[in-house]
Write an enzyme that holds these catalytic residues in place. Structure first.
Site, PDB file in Angstrom:
ATOM      1  CG  PHE A  36      -1.499   1.044   1.530  1.00 39.18           C
ATOM      2  CD1 PHE A  36      -2.245   2.116   0.543  1.00 39.18           C
ATOM      3  CD2 PHE A  36      -1.685   1.811   2.947  1.00 39.18           C
ATOM      4  CE1 PHE A  36      -2.995   3.032   1.135  1.00 39.18           C
ATOM      5  CE2 PHE A  36      -2.324   2.677   3.382  1.00 39.18           C
ATOM      6  CZ  PHE A  36      -3.031   3.396   2.407  1.00 39.18           C
ATOM      7  CB  ILE A  75      13.438  -8.364   3.548  1.00 38.94           C
ATOM      8  CG1 ILE A  75      12.417  -8.669   4.563  1.00 38.94           C
ATOM      9  CG2 ILE A  75      13.105  -7.383   2.678  1.00 38.94           C
ATOM     10  CD1 ILE A  75      11.915  -7.506   5.401  1.00 38.94           C
ATOM     11  CB  THR A 132       3.799   1.954  13.130  1.00 38.41           C
ATOM     12  OG1 THR A 132       2.404   2.138  13.679  1.00 38.41           O
ATOM     13  CG2 THR A 132       4.299   0.711  13.871  1.00 38.41           C
ATOM     14  CG  ASP A 133       0.664   5.670  15.413  1.00 39.52           C
ATOM     15  OD1 ASP A 133       0.610   4.689  15.108  1.00 39.52           O
ATOM     16  OD2 ASP A 133      -0.333   6.597  15.479  1.00 39.52           O
ATOM     17  CD  GLU A 134      -0.876  -0.077  15.652  1.00 43.81           C
ATOM     18  OE1 GLU A 134      -0.737  -1.214  16.101  1.00 43.81           O
ATOM     19  OE2 GLU A 134      -1.622   0.043  14.679  1.00 43.81           O
ATOM     20  CE1 TYR A 183       2.882  -3.603  11.781  1.00 45.54           C
ATOM     21  CE2 TYR A 183       1.729  -2.378  13.261  1.00 45.54           C
ATOM     22  CZ  TYR A 183       2.335  -2.327  12.280  1.00 45.54           C
ATOM     23  OH  TYR A 183       2.811  -1.520  11.456  1.00 45.54           O
ATOM     24  CE  LYS A 243       7.063  -1.363  11.324  1.00 48.85           C
ATOM     25  NZ  LYS A 243       7.819  -1.211  10.046  1.00 48.85           N
ATOM     26  NE  ARG A 263      -6.098   2.422  15.784  1.00 49.12           N
ATOM     27  CZ  ARG A 263      -6.282   2.108  17.146  1.00 49.12           C
ATOM     28  NH1 ARG A 263      -6.626   2.975  18.153  1.00 49.12           N
ATOM     29  NH2 ARG A 263      -6.279   0.970  17.644  1.00 49.12           N
ATOM     30  CG  ASN A 266     -12.372   3.073  15.582  1.00 45.85           C
ATOM     31  OD1 ASN A 266     -11.471   3.605  14.467  1.00 45.85           O
ATOM     32  ND2 ASN A 266     -11.977   1.984  16.056  1.00 45.85           N
TER      33      ASN A 266
HETATM   34  P1  NAD Z   1       1.318  -3.733   3.200  1.00 41.59           P
HETATM   35  O1  NAD Z   1       0.868  -4.988   3.994  1.00 41.59           O
HETATM   36  O2  NAD Z   1       0.299  -3.065   2.430  1.00 41.59           O
HETATM   37  O3  NAD Z   1       2.519  -4.079   2.478  1.00 41.59           O
HETATM   38  C1  NAD Z   1       3.633  -4.679   2.665  1.00 41.59           C
HETATM   39  C2  NAD Z   1       4.518  -5.284   1.687  1.00 41.59           C
HETATM   40  O4  NAD Z   1       5.604  -5.788   2.197  1.00 41.59           O
HETATM   41  C3  NAD Z   1       3.746  -6.117   0.801  1.00 41.59           C
HETATM   42  O5  NAD Z   1       4.050  -5.730  -0.479  1.00 41.59           O
HETATM   43  C4  NAD Z   1       4.454  -7.304   1.082  1.00 41.59           C
HETATM   44  O6  NAD Z   1       4.668  -8.256  -0.096  1.00 41.59           O
HETATM   45  C5  NAD Z   1       5.988  -6.962   1.458  1.00 41.59           C
HETATM   46  N1  NAD Z   1       6.442  -7.837   2.325  1.00 41.59           N
HETATM   47  C6  NAD Z   1       6.177  -8.381   3.285  1.00 41.59           C
HETATM   48  N2  NAD Z   1       7.089  -9.659   3.841  1.00 41.59           N
HETATM   49  C7  NAD Z   1       7.953  -9.457   3.010  1.00 41.59           C
HETATM   50  C8  NAD Z   1       9.249 -10.183   2.861  1.00 41.59           C
HETATM   51  N3  NAD Z   1       9.474 -10.841   3.907  1.00 41.59           N
HETATM   52  N4  NAD Z   1      10.112  -9.567   2.097  1.00 41.59           N
HETATM   53  C9  NAD Z   1       9.819  -8.824   0.940  1.00 41.59           C
HETATM   54  N5  NAD Z   1       8.616  -8.049   1.037  1.00 41.59           N
HETATM   55  C10 NAD Z   1       7.885  -8.596   1.967  1.00 41.59           C
HETATM   56  O7  NAD Z   1       1.905  -2.677   4.444  1.00 41.59           O
HETATM   57  P2  NAD Z   1       1.684  -1.041   4.282  1.00 41.59           P
HETATM   58  O8  NAD Z   1       0.506  -0.609   5.240  1.00 41.59           O
HETATM   59  O9  NAD Z   1       2.162  -0.358   3.116  1.00 41.59           O
HETATM   60  O10 NAD Z   1       2.843  -0.352   5.481  1.00 41.59           O
HETATM   61  C11 NAD Z   1       4.146  -0.498   5.101  1.00 41.59           C
HETATM   62  C12 NAD Z   1       5.179  -0.043   6.083  1.00 41.59           C
HETATM   63  O11 NAD Z   1       4.843   1.037   6.997  1.00 41.59           O
HETATM   64  C13 NAD Z   1       5.182  -1.191   7.213  1.00 41.59           C
HETATM   65  O12 NAD Z   1       6.503  -1.268   7.760  1.00 41.59           O
HETATM   66  C14 NAD Z   1       4.220  -0.739   8.096  1.00 41.59           C
HETATM   67  O13 NAD Z   1       4.645  -0.972   9.558  1.00 41.59           O
HETATM   68  C15 NAD Z   1       4.536   0.746   8.249  1.00 41.59           C
HETATM   69  N6  NAD Z   1       3.329   1.725   8.638  1.00 41.59           N
HETATM   70  C16 NAD Z   1       2.183   1.561   8.036  1.00 41.59           C
HETATM   71  C17 NAD Z   1       1.029   2.402   8.373  1.00 41.59           C
HETATM   72  C18 NAD Z   1      -0.429   2.009   7.895  1.00 41.59           C
HETATM   73  O14 NAD Z   1      -1.427   2.908   8.316  1.00 41.59           O
HETATM   74  N7  NAD Z   1      -0.609   0.962   6.930  1.00 41.59           N
HETATM   75  C19 NAD Z   1       0.892   3.384   9.197  1.00 41.59           C
HETATM   76  C20 NAD Z   1       2.426   3.664   9.786  1.00 41.59           C
HETATM   77  C21 NAD Z   1       3.537   2.655   9.577  1.00 41.59           C
HETATM   78  O1  DAU Z   2      -1.226   3.446  13.442  1.00 35.40           O
HETATM   79  C1  DAU Z   2      -0.500   2.968  12.479  1.00 35.40           C
HETATM   80  C2  DAU Z   2      -1.215   1.605  11.973  1.00 35.40           C
HETATM   81  O2  DAU Z   2      -2.147   1.594  11.605  1.00 35.40           O
HETATM   82  C3  DAU Z   2      -0.139   0.810  11.171  1.00 35.40           C
HETATM   83  O3  DAU Z   2       1.178   0.354  11.806  1.00 35.40           O
HETATM   84  C4  DAU Z   2      -0.706  -0.400  10.722  1.00 35.40           C
HETATM   85  O4  DAU Z   2       0.151  -1.299   9.738  1.00 35.40           O
HETATM   86  C5  DAU Z   2      -2.148  -0.179  10.338  1.00 35.40           C
HETATM   87  O5  DAU Z   2      -2.726  -1.611  10.047  1.00 35.40           O
HETATM   88  C6  DAU Z   2      -3.012   0.380  11.131  1.00 35.40           C
HETATM   89  O6  DAU Z   2      -3.306  -0.418  12.431  1.00 35.40           O
HETATM   90  P1  DAU Z   2      -4.750  -0.222  13.014  1.00 35.40           P
HETATM   91  O7  DAU Z   2      -4.943  -1.730  13.724  1.00 35.40           O
HETATM   92  O8  DAU Z   2      -5.094   0.949  13.668  1.00 35.40           O
HETATM   93  O9  DAU Z   2      -5.479  -0.073  11.783  1.00 35.40           O
HETATM   94  P2  DAU Z   2      -7.006  -1.040  11.236  1.00 35.40           P
HETATM   95  O10 DAU Z   2      -7.501  -0.454   9.936  1.00 35.40           O
HETATM   96  O11 DAU Z   2      -6.899  -2.649  11.125  1.00 35.40           O
HETATM   97  O12 DAU Z   2      -8.099  -0.677  12.445  1.00 35.40           O
HETATM   98  C7  DAU Z   2      -8.519   0.498  12.641  1.00 35.40           C
HETATM   99  C8  DAU Z   2      -9.330   0.659  13.905  1.00 35.40           C
HETATM  100  O13 DAU Z   2     -10.650   0.112  13.428  1.00 35.40           O
HETATM  101  C9  DAU Z   2      -8.922  -0.133  14.876  1.00 35.40           C
HETATM  102  O14 DAU Z   2      -9.234   0.551  16.074  1.00 35.40           O
HETATM  103  C10 DAU Z   2      -9.699  -1.481  15.019  1.00 35.40           C
HETATM  104  C11 DAU Z   2     -10.870  -1.008  14.053  1.00 35.40           C
HETATM  105  N1  DAU Z   2     -11.540  -1.955  13.172  1.00 35.40           N
HETATM  106  C12 DAU Z   2     -10.767  -2.388  12.321  1.00 35.40           C
HETATM  107  C13 DAU Z   2     -11.284  -3.403  11.612  1.00 35.40           C
HETATM  108  C14 DAU Z   2     -10.336  -4.408  10.583  1.00 35.40           C
HETATM  109  C15 DAU Z   2     -12.848  -2.483  13.521  1.00 35.40           C
HETATM  110  O15 DAU Z   2     -13.612  -1.921  14.231  1.00 35.40           O
HETATM  111  N2  DAU Z   2     -13.258  -3.635  12.639  1.00 35.40           N
HETATM  112  C16 DAU Z   2     -12.847  -3.994  11.664  1.00 35.40           C
HETATM  113  O16 DAU Z   2     -12.975  -4.824  11.027  1.00 35.40           O
END
Ligand code: NAD
Ligand code: DAU
Length: 351
Positions: free
Chosen positions: A14, A63, A133-135, A158, A162, A222, A257
């Site tokens: 993503f 990786i 991540t902020d988590e 998770y 991280k 969030r 949420n």
């Molecule tokens: P995502 O799950 O959409 O994508 C992860 C990608 O990593 C995928 O393309 C997957 O194929 C690849 N991958 C997984 N394991 C691998 C491996 N062993 N070797 C090579 N590639 C591999 O994740 P995202 O939401 O795009 O998040 C990307 C980064 O940003 C992550 O490190 C996540 O912790 C961080 N992040 C995400 C969010 C969020 O809201 N989504 C917020 C803050 C930080």
């Molecule tokens: O804060 C950054 C993080 O945000 C990233 O590091 C993670 O990769 C990313 O997945 C995200 O984590 P969250 O757990 O906050 O995101 P998620 O979209 O899974 O959930 C957002 C909120 O919604 C959380 O409070 C859980 C709730 N939720 C989620 C799902 C999937 C629901 O209530 N129902 C659902 O089905």
């Protein structure tokens, strides 16, 4: 530096795909090498528009495969890494913590070791940028914000994985002098997000008149940032960030949420031409996520004051664009939600 050979890991996911697109288009003199093993979350269709560009190369590689990672550094003369590859979904980490430790901790260690090996003490114009991540900071009460100095307090497998990877990155900086920088970002939303995460999952369910599974009472908070703004922040930190430092990224945009879900319903129904309130009855309260963090809120003042970055979009505009994108890209969604996704969904939401 005019020319760079940048290894982006997780570039088919993503956030990674948005970052790769930004770098490939904005910096024709840079060579962007996208390393991704293509798990369920990796999708090369996310990069169709730039895959033929001269300054872009895709390498299918895990990786954790240290020998192959070392070979990629050597073949492409890599001088910088922007590391995003990870297992990223909290619910999956609760079911299978091993794969999170493997990819997020051991995978990061493998990349750090490969960079140290390839650069062999010559760290001039080198950079290892770790995207986190902020988590890692845990959960807030009603007040306050996460600062870069907030102590780590992760609660899910998770966020624990991280947090561990962040510690390894700092350890390589302090022990070996590896030039590193870390950013910790809040929740992202936008196009190309896998529909296991709240926003694309709910948009898809609204379109298909399926129940909207709200965890607990829907009161968790969030802090949402448009994914292109995260990519632009990474660009700024990559070029201007101080070595060894950490930057929080966020948009000062907190949503409970259930309030966010109501905005999603209103927007999706309106853009589909449905009556106001048509999908309200889809809201279904389900068993809460184990260890569910109550509130995240990022203070991104340092990034603004020191490096001049600010988000470009208001939330209302970002959500409208995002819902419209999923409605315009039904094929992308249908392709992803066929096959293995159904098994995941049925298992995850069986209660
Ligand atoms: P995502 O799950 O959409 O994508 C992860 C990608 O990593 C995928 O393309 C997957 O194929 C690849 N991958 C997984 N394991 C691998 C491996 N062993 N070797 C090579 N590639 C591999 O994740 P995202 O939401 O795009 O998040 C990307 C980064 O940003 C992550 O490190 C996540 O912790 C961080 N992040 C995400 C969010 C969020 O809201 N989504 C917020 C803050 C930080
Ligand atoms: O804060 C950054 C993080 O945000 C990233 O590091 C993670 O990769 C990313 O997945 C995200 O984590 P969250 O757990 O906050 O995101 P998620 O979209 O899974 O959930 C957002 C909120 O919604 C959380 O409070 C859980 C709730 N939720 C989620 C799902 C999937 C629901 O209530 N129902 C659902 O089905």
């Amino acid at each position: 530096m005019k020319n760079r050979n940048i290894l982006v890991t997780g570039g088919a996911g993503f956030i990674g795909s948005h970052l790769v697109r930004l770098l490939v288009n904005k910096y024709p003199d840079y060579h962007i090498v996208n390393m991704d093993v293509l798990t369920y979350a990796g999708n090369l269709a996310n990069l169709k528009d730039i895959e033929a560009k001269d300054n872009y190369t895709f390498v299918k590689c895990d990786i954790c495969d240290f020998e192959q990672v070392k070979a990629v550094f050597a073949t492409h003369n890599i001088d910088s890494v922007i590391h995003l590859a990870a297992e990223s979904h909290v619910d999956r980490s609760i079911k299978d913590p091993f794969s999170f430790a493997q990819t997020n901790i051991m995978g990061t260690l493998s990349l750090l070791q490969a960079a140290k090996f390839a650069w062999d003490g010559d760290f001039k114009d080198k950079l290892f940028y770790h995207v986190s991540t902020d988590e890692v900071y845990g959960s807030l009460g009603d007040e306050g914000f996460f600062l870069e100095t907030t102590a780590y307090d992760p609660h899910s497998p998770y966020s624990a994985s991280k947090a561990s990877s962040d510690h390894f990155v700092r350890a390589f900086h302090d022990t070996y002098g590896l030039p590193t920088v870390i950013s910790n970002c809040s929740n992202n939303y936008g196009s190309y997000q896998f529909p296991e995460k709240l926003i694309p999952l709910f948009i898809n369910n609204i379109c298909n008149n399926k129940p909207l599974p709200v965890y607990g009472k829907g009161e968790n908070v969030r802090d949402w940032l448009f994914v292109n703004d995260h990519a632009s922040a990474i660009d700024v930190i990559f070029h201007k960030g101080k070595l060894g430092d950490t930057y929080n990224i966020g948009g000062f945009n907190e949503w409970k949420n259930i309030d966010l879900i109501k905005v999603l319903i209103e927007t999706t129904d309106r853009l589909l031409g449905r009556e106001k309130g048509a999908s309200d009855q889809l809201i279904t309260y389900v068993t809460d996520r184990a260890g569910h963090d109550m509130r995240y809120a990022i203070d991104a003042t340092k990034l603004k004051d020191e490096l001049g970055w600010e988000p470009s979009l208001q939330f209302e505009e970002g959500i409208e664009k995002t819902v419209q994108w999923y409605l315009d890209n039904k094929q992308w969604m249908e392709h992803i939600t066929s096959g293995a996704y159904e098994d995941y969904y049925n298992e995850m939401y069986k209660n």
